[in-house]
Write an enzyme that holds these catalytic residues in place. Structure first.
Site, PDB file in Angstrom:
ATOM      1  N   ALA A 175      -4.971   0.887  11.768  1.00 44.32           N
ATOM      2  CA  ALA A 175      -5.379   1.895  12.743  1.00 44.32           C
ATOM      3  C   ALA A 175      -5.321   3.296  12.166  1.00 44.32           C
ATOM      4  CB  ALA A 175      -4.507   1.804  13.988  1.00 44.32           C
ATOM      5  N   TYR A 181     -12.264 -10.648   9.585  1.00 47.79           N
ATOM      6  CA  TYR A 181     -13.402 -11.376   9.018  1.00 47.79           C
ATOM      7  C   TYR A 181     -13.155 -12.877   8.922  1.00 47.79           C
ATOM      8  CZ  TYR A 181     -10.775 -11.208   4.571  1.00 47.79           C
ATOM      9  OH  TYR A 181      -9.817 -11.333   3.596  1.00 47.79           O
ATOM     10  N   LYS A 194       0.803  -1.225   0.000  1.00 44.67           N
ATOM     11  CA  LYS A 194       0.000   0.000   0.000  1.00 44.67           C
ATOM     12  C   LYS A 194       0.835   1.273   0.000  1.00 44.67           C
ATOM     13  CE  LYS A 194      -4.090  -2.070   2.131  1.00 44.67           C
ATOM     14  NZ  LYS A 194      -5.090  -1.966   3.223  1.00 44.67           N
ATOM     15  N   GLY A 214     -15.240  -7.102   9.709  1.00 40.07           N
ATOM     16  CA  GLY A 214     -14.274  -6.872   8.662  1.00 40.07           C
ATOM     17  C   GLY A 214     -14.830  -7.175   7.286  1.00 40.07           C
ATOM     18  N   ARG A 235       4.754   3.114  18.581  1.00 35.33           N
ATOM     19  CA  ARG A 235       3.402   3.150  18.017  1.00 35.33           C
ATOM     20  C   ARG A 235       2.658   4.403  18.464  1.00 35.33           C
ATOM     21  NH1 ARG A 235       3.002  -0.051  13.620  1.00 35.33           N
ATOM     22  NH2 ARG A 235       3.259  -2.270  14.094  1.00 35.33           N
ATOM     23  N   ALA A 261      -2.442  -0.155  16.893  1.00 36.21           N
ATOM     24  CA  ALA A 261      -1.902   1.041  16.252  1.00 36.21           C
ATOM     25  C   ALA A 261      -1.080   0.701  15.018  1.00 36.21           C
ATOM     26  CB  ALA A 261      -1.045   1.826  17.245  1.00 36.21           C
ATOM     27  N   ASP A 267     -10.398   2.073   1.567  1.00 41.23           N
ATOM     28  CA  ASP A 267     -10.595   1.552   2.924  1.00 41.23           C
ATOM     29  C   ASP A 267     -11.272   2.591   3.817  1.00 41.23           C
ATOM     30  OD1 ASP A 267      -9.492  -0.978   2.562  1.00 41.23           O
ATOM     31  OD2 ASP A 267      -7.461  -0.302   3.025  1.00 41.23           O
ATOM     32  N   GLN A 310     -15.446  -1.430   0.659  1.00 38.47           N
ATOM     33  CA  GLN A 310     -14.307  -0.881  -0.080  1.00 38.47           C
ATOM     34  C   GLN A 310     -14.223  -1.495  -1.474  1.00 38.47           C
ATOM     35  OE1 GLN A 310     -11.147  -2.253  -1.007  1.00 38.47           O
ATOM     36  NE2 GLN A 310     -11.752  -4.316  -0.414  1.00 38.47           N
TER      37      GLN A 310
END
Length: 286
Positions: free
Chosen positions: A144, A228, A79, A249, A168, A140, A116, A256
């Site tokens: 998060a 999920y 990502k 989830g 974090r 975190a 997302d 998304q």
């Protein structure tokens, strides 16, 4: 030009290929969701595959993309790694330095977005959660930061973040400043206190919050557990048993994916209900 549910849309027949990239990727439900959408929308000839791609091999994969490609879904660890390979990045994706959607245009441009964040907002709203006065995030990591960005849109007050380390904590403070969210950092050992917030967002891996289930209040409010599989988590099961609202989830994944389908195909609205049912069937078969 064609019509879907009364909406006039344009689809470029030359662009009919999409895929999800990541490592590991074998577990991904994205092919099930996107292929279901294509079938429901009558997009014959469209394909959606999965490819095992890590940060090192990502540039080479991009070099192989032809004009038939419409878009890519990206999961970890890509990502952030994909950003230097793009021609433009949306404000939403820039806000968290994370791209999960790449749309490939006929002229060869690569545009990045993050579905997302609006997907989280849509999933919460579907469960009647439009606004909250405060919220708590457990964990975190990368998810998060997206959760914090989503809360920036619906939370009017303070967000408490329970973290394990000062590193974090520093990261979440930085994200909070960038997103203009008031954040209070709290110790992981006090995570049971998070369960009393109007909205609790759990962003931890499977099993991490199991011990918190014993501390669920008698009358819990709302829990958004981003997992999920496996589902339900121990925490989500206890929360639901006590009468609290639970967002899963899978809710996030579907919402998304709906936005990805619409961006990649040019068709709107994407078939949310059919995609969710296909996801549920795929999970039940595992």
């Amino acid at each position: 030009m064609s019509t879907v549910n009364g909406v006039m849309t344009t689809v470029n027949a030359q662009r009919s290929r999409a895929a999800v990239l990541g490592s590991p990727i074998a577990h991904s439900l994205s092919p099930v969701l996107h292929r279901t959408a294509y079938a429901e929308l009558g997009l014959e000839g469209w394909t959606y595959d999965r490819f095992e791609v890590d940060e090192k091999s990502l540039p080479g994969f991009f070099d192989t993309l032809g004009t038939e490609w419409a878009g890519l879904s990206l999961t970890m660890p890509l990502k952030r790694a994909v950003i230097p390979l793009l021609d433009s990045v949306s404000e939403t994706a820039t806000s968290v330095e994370a791209v999960n959607t790449v749309v490939l245009t006929p002229d060869g441009r690569r545009t990045g977005d993050n579905t997302d964040i609006p997907g989280m907002v849509a999933a919460l709203r579907e469960h009647g959660i439009d606004k909250v006065e405060s919220a708590a995030i457990i964990g975190a990591g990368a998810t998060a930061s997206s959760a914090l960005a989503a809360l920036a849109r619906i939370c009017s007050g303070e967000v408490t973040v329970h973290v394990r380390s000062e590193t974090r904590a520093a990261e979440m403070r930085e994200w909070a400043e960038r997103l203009d969210v008031t954040v209070r950092i709290a110790a992981w050992d006090d995570a049971e206190q998070a369960l009393r917030a109007p909205l609790v967002v759990s962003t931890t891996p499977a099993g991490v919050t199991d011990t918190l289930a014993r501390a669920v209040p008698e009358r819990p409010t709302a829990l958004f557990d981003v997992l999920y599989d496996p589902w339900p988590t121990v925490l989500a099961a206890r929360w639901s048993a006590c009468g609290g609202a639970v967002v899963s989830g899978l809710d996030l994944l579907v919402h998304q994916a709906v936005l990805q389908v619409e961006q990649m195909t040019g068709r709107s609205p994407a078939p949310l209900d059919a995609m969710r049912k296909a996801g549920e069937r795929a999970l039940a078969a595992r």
